[in-house]
Design an enzyme around this catalytic site. Structure first.
Site, PDB file in Angstrom:
ATOM      1  N   ARG A 104       0.884  -1.179   0.000  1.00 31.65           N
ATOM      2  CA  ARG A 104       0.000   0.000   0.000  1.00 31.65           C
ATOM      3  C   ARG A 104       0.912   1.217   0.000  1.00 31.65           C
ATOM      4  NH1 ARG A 104      -5.324   1.317   3.504  1.00 31.65           N
ATOM      5  NH2 ARG A 104      -6.109  -0.082   1.884  1.00 31.65           N
ATOM      6  N   HIS A 131      -7.275   0.688  -6.434  1.00 30.69           N
ATOM      7  CA  HIS A 131      -7.490  -0.174  -5.265  1.00 30.69           C
ATOM      8  C   HIS A 131      -8.153  -1.470  -5.751  1.00 30.69           C
ATOM      9  CE1 HIS A 131      -7.795  -1.420  -1.260  1.00 30.69           C
ATOM     10  NE2 HIS A 131      -8.660  -0.568  -0.764  1.00 30.69           N
ATOM     11  N   GLN A 134     -10.120  -4.031  -3.469  1.00 31.76           N
ATOM     12  CA  GLN A 134     -11.411  -3.555  -2.998  1.00 31.76           C
ATOM     13  C   GLN A 134     -12.510  -3.909  -4.005  1.00 31.76           C
ATOM     14  OE1 GLN A 134     -12.099  -1.810   0.020  1.00 31.76           O
ATOM     15  NE2 GLN A 134     -14.123  -2.488  -0.631  1.00 31.76           N
ATOM     16  N   ASP A 220     -17.219   7.084  -1.753  1.00 30.05           N
ATOM     17  CA  ASP A 220     -16.004   6.955  -0.932  1.00 30.05           C
ATOM     18  C   ASP A 220     -15.759   8.320  -0.282  1.00 30.05           C
ATOM     19  OD1 ASP A 220     -13.611   6.066   0.167  1.00 30.05           O
ATOM     20  OD2 ASP A 220     -12.512   6.025  -1.729  1.00 30.05           O
ATOM     21  N   CYS A 260     -16.311   1.425   0.492  1.00 29.82           N
ATOM     22  CA  CYS A 260     -15.127   0.619   0.826  1.00 29.82           C
ATOM     23  C   CYS A 260     -14.756   0.721   2.296  1.00 29.82           C
ATOM     24  CB  CYS A 260     -13.965   1.027  -0.062  1.00 29.82           C
ATOM     25  SG  CYS A 260     -13.409   2.721   0.182  1.00 29.82           S
ATOM     26  N   ARG A 288     -13.558  -8.944   1.588  1.00 25.06           N
ATOM     27  CA  ARG A 288     -12.139  -8.667   1.322  1.00 25.06           C
ATOM     28  C   ARG A 288     -11.332  -9.918   1.690  1.00 25.06           C
ATOM     29  NH1 ARG A 288     -10.142  -3.448   1.463  1.00 25.06           N
ATOM     30  NH2 ARG A 288      -8.228  -4.450   0.767  1.00 25.06           N
TER      31      ARG A 288
HETATM   32  N1  NVA Z   1      -9.976   6.476  -1.398  1.00 28.61           N
HETATM   33  C1  NVA Z   1      -9.613   6.091  -0.058  1.00 28.61           C
HETATM   34  C2  NVA Z   1      -9.814   4.644   0.147  1.00 28.61           C
HETATM   35  C3  NVA Z   1      -9.480   4.137   1.519  1.00 28.61           C
HETATM   36  C4  NVA Z   1      -9.655   2.656   1.657  1.00 28.61           C
HETATM   37  C5  NVA Z   1      -8.163   6.487   0.203  1.00 28.61           C
HETATM   38  O1  NVA Z   1      -7.330   6.301  -0.690  1.00 28.61           O
HETATM   39  O2  NVA Z   1      -7.865   7.001   1.279  1.00 28.61           O
HETATM   40  N1   CP Z   2     -11.241  -0.312   2.410  1.00 26.16           N
HETATM   41  C1   CP Z   2      -9.966  -0.391   2.847  1.00 26.16           C
HETATM   42  O1   CP Z   2      -9.024  -0.648   2.094  1.00 26.16           O
HETATM   43  O2   CP Z   2      -9.828  -0.215   4.182  1.00 26.16           O
HETATM   44  P1   CP Z   2      -8.466   0.012   5.000  1.00 26.16           P
HETATM   45  O3   CP Z   2      -7.931   1.361   4.615  1.00 26.16           O
HETATM   46  O4   CP Z   2      -8.887  -0.070   6.427  1.00 26.16           O
HETATM   47  O5   CP Z   2      -7.498  -1.080   4.625  1.00 26.16           O
END
Ligand code: NVA
Ligand code: CP
Length: 319
Positions: A104, A131, A134, A220, A260, A288
């Protein structure tokens, strides 16, 4: 042979997704019945986090454990990555010690460079652009509740972020439509979204129009990780892009709501929607785990057929 990576949704074909969704159902059923399925004994997953996470870390760590393997958590703060070790060097070293890597991070370019120097499969656990894990779970969740997604309409309300881009790629791979409504200035950038341009999405300036007739309404956060400096401006710009009960009424009666997570009630979604009857957010989060177990299995073992697992005995809480 070069390893198979999962860096964006379009890295797998429709037929491969069909296989993974089938395996997800099977793996989930074994888990629910407390039947042991451990094809990844002795295999190790390294998880590298440059951003925070609850679901992604837990689902990969628990999933790897349930499949008989081990997961190791690394973050930028505690590793040499945080002190400027080149990502290419880190990839060479890490991929000699483990069987698969999940990352990540910020720019997609970072994970692409890591994968380019990795001897083992690399999975995108979220970048600024995509992502894919997801949407893998989200589409499985849709299929579980409503059947095939082909030909259906998904309404995306809000920021054209990593999750939105991935829905758009998925629409091209799996042949469904996305209605997108973003505030002015936050429109989809097809190149950044990595689209082939097959005409699977339509943009609407009015979010109510985007929701009309949709089979699934999803959204989101207004401010994604890494964009915190824009938060104040975004709070103003996104004010009218909240999924509320009126918007859900514009969609089909059978429409589902997904997010998500983590969610901000009163911002991108009204509490009545996320906590309401059409919301499947908890199933979505749970999936997930199951979908990523099927992904790990696929990347490490290829397209395996169903196996008879061992049933474990003893008293258990209902999974
Ligand atoms: N769009 C959000 C998703 C978090 C799971 C982010 O990137 O922070
Ligand atoms: N939806 C998702 O990826 O959640 P986290 O940021 O908690 O991993």
């Amino acid at each position: 042979m070069a390893p198979r990576h999962y860096l964006q949704f379009r890295d797998l074909s429709r037929l491969e997704y069909e296989h993974i969704f089938e395996r997800t159902g099977w793996i989930k059923a074994q888990f629910k019945a407390y039947k042991t399925y451990q094809p990844l004994a002795d295999r190790t997953l390294a998880m590298i986090f440059e951003k925070q996470s609850t679901r992604t870390r837990l689902s990969f760590e628990a999933g790897m454990h349930q499949l008989g393997g081990t997961a190791i958590y690394l973050n930028t703060r505690d590793t040499q990555l945080g002190r400027g070790e080149p990502v290419e060097d880190a990839a060479q070293v890490i991929s000699r010690m483990v069987d698969i890597v999940m990352i990540r991070t910020f720019e997609q370019d970072i994970i692409e460079r890591f994968a380019g120097h990795s001897r083992v499969p690399v999975i995108n656990g979220l970048t600024n652009e995509y992502h894919p894990c997801q949407i893998l779970a989200d589409i499985y969740t849709f299929i579980e509740h409503r059947g095939p997604i082909r030909g259906r309409t998904v309404a995306w309300i809000g920021d054209s972020n990593n999750v939105c881009n991935t829905w758009l790629q998925a629409a091209e791979v799996l042949d469904f439509n996305v209605h997108v409504s973003t505030p002015p200035g936050y429109e989809v950038e097809p190149e950044r979204a990595g689209l082939y341009g097959t005409g699977h999405f339509e943009e609407f300036s009015d979010p109510m129009q985007a929701a009309r007739g949709a089979d699934l309404v999803t959204t989101d956060v207004w401010t994604s990780m890494g964009f915190e400096a824009e938060n104040e401006e975004r709070q103003r710009d996104f004010e009218d892009w909240q999924v509320d009960a009126d918007m859900m009424r514009a969609a089909k009666k059978s429409a589902l709501f997904m997010h998500c997570l983590p969610a901000h009630r009163g911002e991108e979604v009204a509490a009545a929607v996320i906590d309401g009857a059409q919301s499947v957010v908890w199933e979505e989060a749970e999936n997930r785990l199951h979908a990523q177990k099927a992904l790990l299995e696929f990347l490490l073992l290829g397209a395996v057929e169903a196996r008879a697992p061992r049933r474990t005995t003893g008293k258990r809480v209902k999974r």
